[in-house]
Design an enzyme around this catalytic site. Structure first.
Site, PDB file in Angstrom:
ATOM      1  CD  GLU A 104     -37.213 -12.495  59.154  1.00 58.59           C
ATOM      2  OE1 GLU A 104     -38.376 -12.907  59.244  1.00 58.59           O
ATOM      3  OE2 GLU A 104     -36.835 -11.738  58.249  1.00 58.59           O
ATOM      4  N   GLY A 144     -42.675 -10.431  52.289  1.00 59.70           N
ATOM      5  CA  GLY A 144     -42.532 -11.458  53.301  1.00 59.70           C
ATOM      6  C   GLY A 144     -41.580 -10.992  54.384  1.00 59.70           C
ATOM      7  CB  CYS A 145     -41.091 -12.028  57.900  1.00 57.13           C
ATOM      8  SG  CYS A 145     -40.997 -13.806  57.715  1.00 57.13           S
ATOM      9  CE1 TYR A 146     -36.270 -16.125  57.831  1.00 50.93           C
ATOM     10  CE2 TYR A 146     -37.943 -17.334  56.623  1.00 50.93           C
ATOM     11  CZ  TYR A 146     -37.077 -17.243  57.691  1.00 50.93           C
ATOM     12  OH  TYR A 146     -37.008 -18.257  58.615  1.00 50.93           O
TER      13      TYR A 146
END
EC number: 1.2.1.38
Lengths: 353, 353, 353, 353
Positions: free
Chosen positions: B249, B153-155
């Site tokens: 992010e 996932g991006c996080y």
């Protein structure tokens, strides 16, 4: 207090900055106040319309240099001057003029701490001793009788409103406060800086002043009081971030619960402390504070959430940095200082979308 | 590997979503890849130009329904399908087709954890066992020989790149990770939701999924491996926030140092681990990671700062959620899976301003 | 031209501005160019990483003062200097150094017009006479053999690409061009100005330089050529607006059709003129140009629409002001000047979202 | 009118949309109004706090379905219903209930024009005949005695305020009005659409409904009246653009001057017509209208500029589309309909920054 036909005469020092503009916006609608003095430095001599076109047409006086001010024309001044300048100006005011200070000059009680963070010895220590820290909900009684109120910084306002009651009640550990703060770009003021240009700040996210922000000692001073320890012994984590929006501030505090306490206990305490407050509101369980809920208003919304790590909780608070975080709280304090209804001039509902 | 005249034939499943669009953008400039298959659900039958006008004029094939795909036309598929759907589609592919999955379907190793967070039993457990977690810098060797790579996932990408080396080296306490995460709004996808409308999300800041985000178990799984404990015993704080920007992010991790360790030790470890990496960069001491530094690129920038609380530090990492946090890392993994230069298609510099 | 092993050595003068940064971004990926010289005024002595953190780690040379430049180290310079300064610097360059000028200094052919709009006599008239106006698609052949190319302003680029063919073909009335222009805020440059602060420009829309913008005479000069009349006799309406976005420019031209002509005739002409062009694209009938279609790319999209007023039409064009409107077109011109493939360094697809 | 102790009971139909929310925001501070009825379709049964968290804590009634409304509880309704629905609902109201309609249902006087643009025959023609077009400054007297006021669309409000006086005075040519309009994204409403997602609309600029927008016939109807011709013979150019900001609308009208007239004549006429108006303000000569000047307020700012083309001028007007362009003007009209001071509830100053 003043009777209904005689309005309080207010001056705004540093009216060309954002906090000055916001004070003007709010006071324009205050039924008991008229603005009789506006000062600005480089914009002295200009009509309001040129400095802030959105405030044209309201009959406000022209901006003048602070040295040209006739202090007899004011009952109160709102000081939105640069830090350091404030103390020198205020020291020259007649004692009959009340002062609502928006700068950092009178927030720090300890002279050594002030000197450490602001880079020079305080130049109006006598005044400093009489200053009241203007976090309205926590110091209401003192504010009522103060001549000089030092309004908190925008970050400390939201941080302290949400954390001080929890520390004071012994519900969270004051030694392990992790405060992740986010602010809109007006927080950086109207001065010209490269990092606040639209093309630099827009579509981007920047932490800044990591563990070095001047609001840290202010937070520590007040948390220490709540914890019953010396400010010098209190250290909090404090990491602010610049968010690509003009207004709004959100504090995400990651806290350690005292033995046996739960997020629900924290919610209960906040509900109790702020019951009946006109501007501070605990949201329903599970509802997430957002800056969108408070834009343009003097409101502060708070909520508490369980953490996945056992023994920890997350406390979130949102305010408009220019209103409750600055000029709105200043007007709230002025109302108290003049025996007025605390909400006057501050009744407008948030602007959304 | 393929010779220079024969390009890898790539399919993108779920090409109408943002990760699909980003994969197309990157692959359009990849010298060894041609896109031969694009699938979309509701947009099936439409030319790319109608679904993504910015990609018109590049000669891409029309979107078709996934059930109409001829798998013989592809050597590899990028799966940007909704979570849950992916595992069913992938299970039907010929074994000769390599899979770079952008969904969450194969990230979680423990079936019970998967079921708990995603609400159903996993439907392709056999495939799951063979899947490699696609955090390139940490699992490069396994990725080279994998058929199915589950991109993080991006996080988790930014969190793990910045924290795993520190946990693995015993420099920070894995039991006290406070991860305050911020993402641009593309992270919420192209689906129609009220909270991602411009007028709702703009000029505002919203925490969400507080301590309940599906990326938490993914982070815990990998942190647990680094710490040498069971995932079930690992709990991290994880609070994501929606930021009014499209891309980007930033992870602010508030960490507790192991006894005697300092922020400088953390910097030294990160410098060592990522030395020579093409996309991960430790900034100079004191330089603050910002999403503006990485927009549109596959880069990740990291730095470490001392906390005011003794024994703590602050680790900050920034990526573009759609590139290193998603489609860029996917292309990076594909390059490895096909024995290509890892940076192909990913060389473009960040876009700023 | 250079052989494949020897790269063109490029200098960027004024590398600390936005057009300089964009030239660096594009040239970093140009296979035949190496950047050997970067100059900046106040930032002289700084590494690129400090001036533009997103370009750190790419091995670019440090910024130096323009007076310290060794012109023997460059084959070509991109001039992103302030208007007025450019002509003085360029006049001192060895004749062997080719010049791609991004400033306005050599765009205006008539000395009196230049003096009127730029407030001083031109100081390098000899060079001016040899300069070629760098609107690539219209002046490709001249650019190939030019030593000094004066790249058009961002507005003229989009205006002229969409209108010149229509005027030249006699399809629209050159005396009644109403050009309503919109630009992102990077168009105002990196200099510190109050009106480009995030908190001033964000969430707002401002016309500026109404009927007084310096791009007006540039537009008139080229439209006059297409119309076959003297520039002094040509007057266009030109009203630019500042839009709260960083990049992008959109031109809405409200035009009067020549007797008997229709919007379809205009579309047909544009289709014909730009057939085969790598960067200029007529959209399908009815598809609306948006800046989102071209961000970060050298593309220009155009379309034509019928007006409700009989005998009028609406011509719309969108570009990225920093790419096709500035540094991208400059690279395109450099490619022509060195006999290279025109698209080198400019192949990247638009960035969306 | 009502006496001071008895408030006007207001209902808001379609309270879950943006115009509904804005009406609530304004009426919350109106001293003579209490909101007794809020209807919403899909949100029926929900408290305001869930539909609009920023309006939580103000004691507003829960949303109910419109079919459950008790019309005896209201003196006036604000209709923010979808176009088409409005006429059916309003037709069922008791004649004693006054109606301030925010939809388009009663704006178009000619049934054929209505049917052409809205796709169905009007279903409440009798009511339509009695409706007054609610452009306050132009129809003040009729509004005072109306039962049903059809508030103008947001675009027509700003267009007509700035152009009708000029057409009526014969200063500009009504046959050559080129109206380039720009609006913030709230203008598209709260419905879920792909093009109003933050990631699609942000950092971008899109024309839309080119020469086909439903506000065109509304503008033409009113301009025709001013020009003294039939609406069917009037055609204006009207090209709206979606701007990446939530609120605000700016109209740039490119007009042809009547023989011998100048921009100064236009300014003088506007000054005369709006002298003494509380909300419409001609700016000083040369001062440029910006949406930043009016955000959150009911103000409209206007100015006129010379064009470079001889015989033409540029008229610019800015409003907040949700206030003067919608709910603010509605409240202004309600005040007139009930014999109240026209500015009640609308006194707040613009919000900037």
């Amino acid at each position: 207090m003043t009777n209904s036909t005689q309005k309080i005469k207010a001056g705004i020092l540093g009216a060309s900055g954002y906090t000055g503009a916001e004070a003007m916006r709010l006071l324009l609608r205050h039924p008991n106040v008229e603005m009789t003095l506006l000062t600005a430095d480089r914009k002295a001599g200009q009509p309001v319309e040129e400095v802030y076109p959105h405030l044209g047409g309201y009959g406000l006086p022209d901006m003048i240099a602070v040295e040209d001010a006739d202090w007899n024309t004011v009952d109160v001044v709102f000081c939105g001057l640069p830090h350091g300048t404030t103390q020198e100006i205020i020291a020259t005011l007649p004692a009959t003029v009340k002062v609502v200070d928006l700068s950092a000059d009178f927030r720090i009680e300890d002279p050594a701490t002030y000197a450490e963070w602001y880079g020079h010895e305080h130049r109006a220590m006598e005044l400093q001793k009489g200053a009241v820290y203007g976090l309205t909900e926590l110091y209401r009684d003192k504010i009522k009788s103060a001549r000089l109120v030092a309004c908190p910084g925008c970050y400390p306002t939201a941080v302290l409103l949400s954390l001080v009651p929890l520390v004071a009640a012994g519900l969270i550990d004051a030694d392990d406060l992790v405060i992740d703060a986010k602010s809109g770009i007006t927080g950086a003021g109207r001065g010209l800086k490269q990092n606040t240009l639209f093309s630099e700040a827009g579509e981007g996210l920047s932490p800044y002043s990591i563990a070095k922000h001047r609001h840290a000692p202010e937070i520590e001073q007040e948390v220490a009081k709540a914890a019953g320890c010396a400010a010098a012994d209190m250290r909090v984590n404090f990491v602010p971030h610049l968010i690509p929006m003009s207004r709004g501030e959100l504090i995400t505090s990651h806290v350690r619960l005292s033995e046996g306490k739960t997020a629900a206990d924290l919610r209960a305490e906040i509900a109790k402390v702020y019951e009946g407050e006109p501007f501070v509101r605990l949201l329903k369980e599970g509802a997430v504070p957002q800056t969108q809920m408070v834009r343009g208003s003097n409101n502060c919304v708070i909520n508490v959430f369980e953490d996945r790590i056992k023994g920890r909780a997350i406390v979130i608070a949102a305010i408009d940095n220019l209103v409750k975080g600055s000029s709105g709280q200043a007007v709230q304090n002025m109302n108290l200082m003049f025996g007025l209804e605390e909400t006057l001039g501050l009744e407008q509902a948030p602007l959304f979308p």
